[in-house]
Design a protein around this motif. Structure first.
Motif, PDB file in Angstrom:
ATOM      1  N   VAL A  48      42.101  56.371  88.695  1.00 46.74           N
ATOM      2  CA  VAL A  48      42.439  57.386  89.695  1.00 46.74           C
ATOM      3  C   VAL A  48      43.899  57.772  89.597  1.00 46.74           C
ATOM      4  O   VAL A  48      44.272  58.958  89.662  1.00 46.74           O
ATOM      5  CB  VAL A  48      42.084  56.880  91.108  1.00 46.74           C
ATOM      6  CG1 VAL A  48      42.648  57.809  92.173  1.00 46.74           C
ATOM      7  CG2 VAL A  48      40.581  56.753  91.268  1.00 46.74           C
ATOM      8  N   LEU A  49      44.771  56.756  89.438  1.00 48.39           N
ATOM      9  CA  LEU A  49      46.194  57.067  89.313  1.00 48.39           C
ATOM     10  C   LEU A  49      46.497  57.871  88.048  1.00 48.39           C
ATOM     11  O   LEU A  49      47.350  58.767  88.045  1.00 48.39           O
ATOM     12  CB  LEU A  49      47.007  55.773  89.322  1.00 48.39           C
ATOM     13  CG  LEU A  49      47.072  55.032  90.668  1.00 48.39           C
ATOM     14  CD1 LEU A  49      47.865  53.741  90.527  1.00 48.39           C
ATOM     15  CD2 LEU A  49      47.698  55.911  91.736  1.00 48.39           C
ATOM     16  N   GLN A  50      45.803  57.573  86.962  1.00 52.33           N
ATOM     17  CA  GLN A  50      46.017  58.330  85.732  1.00 52.33           C
ATOM     18  C   GLN A  50      45.582  59.790  85.897  1.00 52.33           C
ATOM     19  O   GLN A  50      46.262  60.715  85.425  1.00 52.33           O
ATOM     20  CB  GLN A  50      45.258  57.682  84.572  1.00 52.33           C
ATOM     21  CG  GLN A  50      45.880  56.368  84.104  1.00 52.33           C
ATOM     22  CD  GLN A  50      45.109  55.749  82.959  1.00 52.33           C
ATOM     23  OE1 GLN A  50      44.084  56.294  82.548  1.00 52.33           O
ATOM     24  NE2 GLN A  50      45.595  54.619  82.461  1.00 52.33           N
ATOM     25  N   LYS A  51      44.426  60.005  86.539  1.00 55.34           N
ATOM     26  CA  LYS A  51      43.971  61.375  86.782  1.00 55.34           C
ATOM     27  C   LYS A  51      44.955  62.131  87.672  1.00 55.34           C
ATOM     28  O   LYS A  51      45.253  63.307  87.450  1.00 55.34           O
ATOM     29  CB  LYS A  51      42.580  61.375  87.430  1.00 55.34           C
ATOM     30  CG  LYS A  51      41.485  60.823  86.542  1.00 55.34           C
ATOM     31  CD  LYS A  51      41.249  61.722  85.360  1.00 55.34           C
ATOM     32  CE  LYS A  51      40.096  61.214  84.513  1.00 55.34           C
ATOM     33  NZ  LYS A  51      39.885  62.055  83.311  1.00 55.34           N
ATOM     34  N   LEU A  52      45.462  61.462  88.703  1.00 56.83           N
ATOM     35  CA  LEU A  52      46.440  62.091  89.580  1.00 56.83           C
ATOM     36  C   LEU A  52      47.731  62.403  88.830  1.00 56.83           C
ATOM     37  O   LEU A  52      48.353  63.459  89.022  1.00 56.83           O
ATOM     38  CB  LEU A  52      46.720  61.183  90.780  1.00 56.83           C
ATOM     39  CG  LEU A  52      47.674  61.732  91.853  1.00 56.83           C
ATOM     40  CD1 LEU A  52      47.117  63.002  92.454  1.00 56.83           C
ATOM     41  CD2 LEU A  52      47.925  60.690  92.927  1.00 56.83           C
ATOM     42  N   ASP A  53      48.118  61.482  87.957  1.00 56.40           N
ATOM     43  CA  ASP A  53      49.309  61.713  87.134  1.00 56.40           C
ATOM     44  C   ASP A  53      49.123  62.934  86.232  1.00 56.40           C
ATOM     45  O   ASP A  53      50.026  63.774  86.101  1.00 56.40           O
ATOM     46  CB  ASP A  53      49.580  60.474  86.291  1.00 56.40           C
ATOM     47  CG  ASP A  53      50.866  60.609  85.491  1.00 56.40           C
ATOM     48  OD1 ASP A  53      51.664  61.506  85.819  1.00 56.40           O
ATOM     49  OD2 ASP A  53      51.074  59.823  84.551  1.00 56.40           O
ATOM     50  N   GLN A  54      47.958  63.069  85.599  1.00 52.37           N
ATOM     51  CA  GLN A  54      47.699  64.221  84.747  1.00 52.37           C
ATOM     52  C   GLN A  54      47.712  65.523  85.543  1.00 52.37           C
ATOM     53  O   GLN A  54      48.231  66.549  85.072  1.00 52.37           O
ATOM     54  CB  GLN A  54      46.364  64.061  84.029  1.00 52.37           C
ATOM     55  CG  GLN A  54      46.348  62.954  82.993  1.00 52.37           C
ATOM     56  CD  GLN A  54      44.981  62.799  82.346  1.00 52.37           C
ATOM     57  OE1 GLN A  54      44.063  63.532  82.677  1.00 52.37           O
ATOM     58  NE2 GLN A  54      44.865  61.832  81.448  1.00 52.37           N
ATOM     59  N   ALA A  55      47.143  65.484  86.759  1.00 52.19           N
ATOM     60  CA  ALA A  55      47.136  66.700  87.588  1.00 52.19           C
ATOM     61  C   ALA A  55      48.549  67.120  87.968  1.00 52.19           C
ATOM     62  O   ALA A  55      48.899  68.304  87.933  1.00 52.19           O
ATOM     63  CB  ALA A  55      46.289  66.469  88.836  1.00 52.19           C
ATOM     64  N   ILE A  56      49.393  66.142  88.311  1.00 56.97           N
ATOM     65  CA  ILE A  56      50.780  66.471  88.677  1.00 56.97           C
ATOM     66  C   ILE A  56      51.534  67.002  87.468  1.00 56.97           C
ATOM     67  O   ILE A  56      52.324  67.947  87.563  1.00 56.97           O
ATOM     68  CB  ILE A  56      51.479  65.229  89.276  1.00 56.97           C
ATOM     69  CG1 ILE A  56      50.851  64.884  90.640  1.00 56.97           C
ATOM     70  CG2 ILE A  56      52.976  65.469  89.444  1.00 56.97           C
ATOM     71  CD1 ILE A  56      51.396  63.649  91.272  1.00 56.97           C
ATOM     72  N   GLN A  57      51.285  66.404  86.298  1.00 56.42           N
ATOM     73  CA  GLN A  57      51.950  66.879  85.087  1.00 56.42           C
ATOM     74  C   GLN A  57      51.539  68.305  84.736  1.00 56.42           C
ATOM     75  O   GLN A  57      52.345  69.101  84.256  1.00 56.42           O
ATOM     76  CB  GLN A  57      51.633  65.948  83.913  1.00 56.42           C
ATOM     77  CG  GLN A  57      52.292  64.583  84.034  1.00 56.42           C
ATOM     78  CD  GLN A  57      51.869  63.639  82.932  1.00 56.42           C
ATOM     79  OE1 GLN A  57      51.121  64.046  82.048  1.00 56.42           O
ATOM     80  NE2 GLN A  57      52.335  62.412  82.984  1.00 56.42           N
ATOM     81  N   ILE A  58      50.276  68.621  84.979  1.00 55.61           N
ATOM     82  CA  ILE A  58      49.801  69.967  84.657  1.00 55.61           C
ATOM     83  C   ILE A  58      50.412  71.003  85.591  1.00 55.61           C
ATOM     84  O   ILE A  58      50.904  72.047  85.163  1.00 55.61           O
ATOM     85  CB  ILE A  58      48.265  70.011  84.723  1.00 55.61           C
ATOM     86  CG1 ILE A  58      47.671  69.200  83.561  1.00 55.61           C
ATOM     87  CG2 ILE A  58      47.753  71.441  84.661  1.00 55.61           C
ATOM     88  CD1 ILE A  58      46.176  69.045  83.647  1.00 55.61           C
ATOM     89  N   PHE A  59      50.410  70.748  86.892  1.00 56.09           N
ATOM     90  CA  PHE A  59      50.854  71.744  87.858  1.00 56.09           C
ATOM     91  C   PHE A  59      52.366  71.787  88.028  1.00 56.09           C
ATOM     92  O   PHE A  59      52.939  72.847  88.237  1.00 56.09           O
ATOM     93  CB  PHE A  59      50.190  71.499  89.214  1.00 56.09           C
ATOM     94  CG  PHE A  59      48.726  71.819  89.240  1.00 56.09           C
ATOM     95  CD1 PHE A  59      47.769  70.824  89.199  1.00 56.09           C
ATOM     96  CD2 PHE A  59      48.316  73.140  89.269  1.00 56.09           C
ATOM     97  CE1 PHE A  59      46.427  71.135  89.203  1.00 56.09           C
ATOM     98  CE2 PHE A  59      46.961  73.458  89.278  1.00 56.09           C
ATOM     99  CZ  PHE A  59      46.023  72.445  89.240  1.00 56.09           C
ATOM    100  N   LEU A  60      53.039  70.649  87.956  1.00 55.80           N
ATOM    101  CA  LEU A  60      54.477  70.627  88.203  1.00 55.80           C
ATOM    102  C   LEU A  60      55.288  70.464  86.935  1.00 55.80           C
ATOM    103  O   LEU A  60      56.481  70.720  86.929  1.00 55.80           O
ATOM    104  CB  LEU A  60      54.824  69.485  89.170  1.00 55.80           C
ATOM    105  CG  LEU A  60      54.131  69.558  90.547  1.00 55.80           C
ATOM    106  CD1 LEU A  60      54.557  68.396  91.408  1.00 55.80           C
ATOM    107  CD2 LEU A  60      54.451  70.870  91.226  1.00 55.80           C
ATOM    108  N   GLY A  61      54.670  70.007  85.852  1.00 50.71           N
ATOM    109  CA  GLY A  61      55.381  69.876  84.595  1.00 50.71           C
ATOM    110  C   GLY A  61      56.150  68.591  84.433  1.00 50.71           C
ATOM    111  O   GLY A  61      56.924  68.448  83.494  1.00 50.71           O
TER     112      GLY A  61
END
Length: 202
Positions: free
Chosen positions: A12-25
């Motif tokens: 779950v933390l990895q998925k959240l990390d990927q989402a933040i990286q995609i939207f915020l860079g």
């Protein structure tokens, strides 16, 4: 049991990390600033490039396409958009009343416009004249006056008349609709009257 829960939490933390990286860079804050430390289960966030330096493959794999139509509009919906709804907003086809018949070819055209059929003939004839001028004189662009004569028109005047002029002969008869006086100045005096209505106007 506890290992499975930690693995799921790590996922779950990895998925959240990927989402933040995609939207915020960028990823999570540094590890000392994190409130949760999962030890070996939580890996370091991978550095992600900015949007400008991202590869096309990463954009297609992790990107989100917005406002892309998923279905093709049906014929009924297209007709409703074009003609409206009969019960609400009705946009039927309006009959044109400003059509005139050309006196030369008989085709119809709208008032205050040129006849399309005659205009195509003029364009083709003009293109032939331009090609003949380019072939005989090689002028690009034509900076001096050139007289275009059709078959049999040069014999109407003497050789002395055509001696100092640029003449291009077309190897065919002059079309019936192409008058000789089209390019010559008018012989009528200019009128100062303003109450004369032109013909063939709606």
């Amino acid at each position: 049991m506890a290992g499975g829960v930690l693995r799921r939490f790590n996922l779950v933390l990895q998925k959240l990390d990927q989402a933040i990286q995609i939207f915020l860079g960028h990823g999570f804050p540094p590890r000392p600033l994190c409130a949760i430390d999962c030890g070996n289960f939580l890996s370091e966030p991978k550095p992600v490039n900015r949007l400008g330096s991202r590869s096309l493959k990463e954009i297609f794999e992790n990107g989100i396409l917005w406002a892309v139509p998923k279905h093709r509009r049906s014929l009924e919906i297209r007709y409703k958009r074009r003609f409206g709804f009969k019960e609400y907003v009705w946009k039927p086809l309006v009959q044109k009343t400003n059509l005139l018949m050309c006196l030369n070819c008989g085709h119809h055209y709208e008032a205050n416009r040129l006849c399309g059929y005659c205009y195509e003939k003029v364009k083709l004839e003009t293109k032939e004249m331009q090609d003949a001028i380019q072939k005989n004189l090689g002028l690009s662009p034509v900076e001096k006056n050139v007289i275009v004569l059709y078959d049999g028109e040069k014999d109407q005047k003497t050789e002395d008349f055509w001696k100092n002029q640029r003449v291009v002969e077309m190897p065919k008869k002059r079309p019936a609709w192409f008058n000789k006086n089209l390019l010559e100045p008018t012989t009528q005096e200019p009128s100062s009257e303003t109450d004369v209505k032109p013909t063939n106007l709606a």
